[in-house]
Scaffold this active site. Structure first.
Site, mmCIF file in Angstrom:
data_model
loop_
_atom_site.group_PDB
_atom_site.id
_atom_site.type_symbol
_atom_site.label_atom_id
_atom_site.label_comp_id
_atom_site.label_asym_id
_atom_site.label_seq_id
_atom_site.Cartn_x
_atom_site.Cartn_y
_atom_site.Cartn_z
ATOM 1 N N ARG A 260 -31.879 4.540 64.568
ATOM 2 C CA ARG A 260 -32.152 4.801 65.943
ATOM 3 C C ARG A 260 -32.398 3.398 66.434
ATOM 4 O O ARG A 260 -33.317 2.757 65.986
ATOM 5 C CB ARG A 260 -33.259 5.612 66.191
ATOM 6 C CG ARG A 260 -32.826 7.138 65.649
ATOM 7 C CD ARG A 260 -33.891 8.283 65.925
ATOM 8 N NE ARG A 260 -33.787 9.317 65.413
ATOM 9 C CZ ARG A 260 -34.598 10.406 65.468
ATOM 10 N NH1 ARG A 260 -35.602 10.466 65.884
ATOM 11 N NH2 ARG A 260 -34.031 11.511 65.028
ATOM 12 N N ARG A 275 -42.566 4.156 64.305
ATOM 13 C CA ARG A 275 -41.236 4.178 65.241
ATOM 14 C C ARG A 275 -40.274 2.897 64.858
ATOM 15 O O ARG A 275 -40.452 1.800 65.018
ATOM 16 C CB ARG A 275 -41.525 4.102 66.662
ATOM 17 C CG ARG A 275 -40.218 4.371 67.529
ATOM 18 C CD ARG A 275 -40.687 4.290 68.970
ATOM 19 N NE ARG A 275 -41.567 5.312 69.324
ATOM 20 C CZ ARG A 275 -41.277 6.357 69.742
ATOM 21 N NH1 ARG A 275 -39.904 6.843 69.948
ATOM 22 N NH2 ARG A 275 -42.085 7.528 69.986
ATOM 23 N N GLU A 347 -46.690 13.802 65.958
ATOM 24 C CA GLU A 347 -45.425 14.423 65.501
ATOM 25 C C GLU A 347 -44.738 14.014 64.133
ATOM 26 O O GLU A 347 -44.658 13.054 64.079
ATOM 27 C CB GLU A 347 -44.316 14.476 66.697
ATOM 28 C CG GLU A 347 -42.956 15.140 66.071
ATOM 29 C CD GLU A 347 -41.678 14.478 66.898
ATOM 30 O OE1 GLU A 347 -40.718 14.819 66.250
ATOM 31 O OE2 GLU A 347 -41.840 14.396 68.172
ATOM 32 N N SER A 350 -39.905 18.383 64.133
ATOM 33 C CA SER A 350 -39.593 19.095 65.164
ATOM 34 C C SER A 350 -38.339 20.040 64.755
ATOM 35 O O SER A 350 -37.302 19.425 64.258
ATOM 36 C CB SER A 350 -38.989 18.224 66.207
ATOM 37 O OG SER A 350 -38.929 18.703 67.770
ATOM 38 N N ARG A 390 -43.144 8.923 58.314
ATOM 39 C CA ARG A 390 -44.253 9.503 58.982
ATOM 40 C C ARG A 390 -45.224 10.089 57.913
ATOM 41 O O ARG A 390 -46.525 10.195 58.087
ATOM 42 C CB ARG A 390 -44.036 10.369 60.037
ATOM 43 C CG ARG A 390 -43.508 9.479 61.343
ATOM 44 C CD ARG A 390 -43.184 10.331 62.664
ATOM 45 N NE ARG A 390 -42.385 9.447 63.741
ATOM 46 C CZ ARG A 390 -42.530 9.709 64.823
ATOM 47 N NH1 ARG A 390 -43.321 10.702 65.179
ATOM 48 N NH2 ARG A 390 -42.024 8.780 65.737
#
Length: 425
Positions: A260, A275, A347, A350, A390
């Site tokens: 990403r 991130r 988070e 999801s 994460r």
């Protein structure tokens, strides 16, 4: 993608649902485009039919030596031949504008999704575990994991910001997490897949990343895209197919690298692994009938929660509000893990039910049992089971010790080759 017939039938309800997501009414402009493209189609059909009829009549008039009628008809055919290409060009232009507008509209929220403008409107549903207590000040992972093998400096020299090199025990721990997650998800009924990491435009459009989120992706020089999540590859495994109802649900899992560009993330989580441009994730995807999708959504959420519980990582589950859901989702549960270094929940998964939104973009359907002709669009679901990087952060921070070492969660010991802790080099 939305069904234009439903928008025609219930434009007020459609706009009301969009308004819940903070989107301005779209039905007036959409229906105007739709009406014009249908009018052009009708006009073309009438012109084509008239040209065919006139062409036949020309032959009949000539056979009867009625040159005046033949000349009139020939002039009419010539005019139609000149008019039709312009109509076809206009029709293509209007249809492209219509399809583009339709593709840019987000999914409609399910009725039970709470209304809200942003994450402050999310509703906590459940908590598991208690945040650990330390007799020292808990640190964030970038502040103590360097001596354990987490190397941002080398990665920056190789690739720039938002990359990491993992060495030694911490690399083994990340590998252990991915293998552990895959073992648990396959045991939960998901079929393991090793999918392509490079995909075509149609695949990324099918799951909703294109055209709206192109800037968040990496594209190769030959036009392919690096997957931002294995959801793209796994979900598109059923594109342009008609499945049998007895085949459903299909449930897939994959451990892949994900890429990403984080185009809209300037200034957010610039330190650490939260991130990154490149990261590992175990993805869960399900293809179901509409009647199954809510139950499968609950199963997928539970499959992700079970990983956190076995690792003894405190977490909470929240239902996202209308303003915080992703573009393709009709309902989303987020799992947020406790990070002692930040003293907050972040988070880690999801899990979304997309209804038939992606299926319409992919033309993925099934034939109900007992029906020989009719088909319906499948429902698609996706979620993380879990984001490996994460989870690594959560393990490092929740199992940290005052001397800079990190204990290995009991569930991971069989994967660690005898290591029971990470110690600073």
């Amino acid at each position: 993608m939305h069904d234009i017939r439903l928008i025609r039938d219930e434009p007020t309800a459609f706009d009301a649902a969009l308004r819940r997501r903070g989107v301005a009414p779209m039905s007036p402009s959409l229906l105007a485009l739709d009406e014009r493209r249908r009018a052009i189609t009708t006009e073309l059909q009438v012109a084509q039919a008239r040209r065919n009829d006139a062409s036949k009549a020309i032959g009949q008039a000539k056979a009867q030596k009625d040159e005046a009628t033949a000349a009139t008809l020939m002039a009419e055919v010539a005019a139609l031949k000149e008019k039709m290409p312009a109509l076809e060009a206009e029709g293509s232009e209007v249809d492209a504008a219509f399809q583009s507008a339709l593709a840019a509209i987000p999914n409609l929220p399910a009725d039970d999704v709470p209304e809200g403008a942003d994450e402050s409107g999310n509703v906590e549903q459940h908590r598991w575990g208690n945040p650990p207590s330390f007799d020292f000040v808990a640190r964030e992972h970038p502040d103590f994991a360097g001596p354990l093998g987490l190397d941002f400096e080398s990665a920056a020299l190789i690739s720039g910001a938002r990359f990491a090199v993992l060495k030694g025990g911490i690399a083994r721990l990340q590998r252990a997490l991915g293998a552990f997650m895959l073992d648990r998800q396959t045991a939960a009924g998901f079929t393991e897949v090793i999918p392509p990491l490079l995909v075509r435009d149609e695949a990324v459009f099918g799951t909703g990343q294109l055209p709206k989120f192109a800037e968040d992706l990496f594209q190769t020089t030959d036009g392919r895209w690096l997957i931002p999540t294995a959801e793209v590859s796994l979900t598109n495994m059923v594109r342009e197919q008609i499945l049998g109802e007895t085949e459903l649900p299909l449930k897939f899992t994959a451990l892949t690298q994900c890429f990403r560009s984080e185009a809209g993330a300037a200034g957010r989580d610039t330190r650490g692994l939260i991130r990154q441009h490149q990261f590992e994730k175990v993805e869960l995807v399900a293809i179901t009938t509409p009647e199954q999708s809510d139950a499968v959504h609950a199963e997928m959420t539970r499959a992700a929660e079970a990983i956190l519980e076995e690792l003894a990582l405190p977490y909470r589950r929240v239902m996202l509000c209308t303003g915080d859901m992703g573009f393709t989702a009709r309902k989303t549960f987020d799992l947020e893990v406790w990070l002692p270094g930040q003293a907050c929940y972040r988070e880690i998964s999801s899990i979304s039910n997309c209804g038939d939104f992606q299926a319409r973009r992919m033309n993925a359907r099934y034939r109900p049992t007992g029906e020989s002709k009719g088909t319906r669009f499948v429902h698609t679901l996706n979620g993380s089971g879990l984001a490996v990087g994460r989870t690594l952060v959560a393990v490092l921070e929740n199992y940290q010790r005052a001397d800079g070492s990190v204990a290995i969660p009991e569930a991971l010991l069989p994967y660690m080759g005898g290591l029971t802790e990470l110690r600073p080099a």
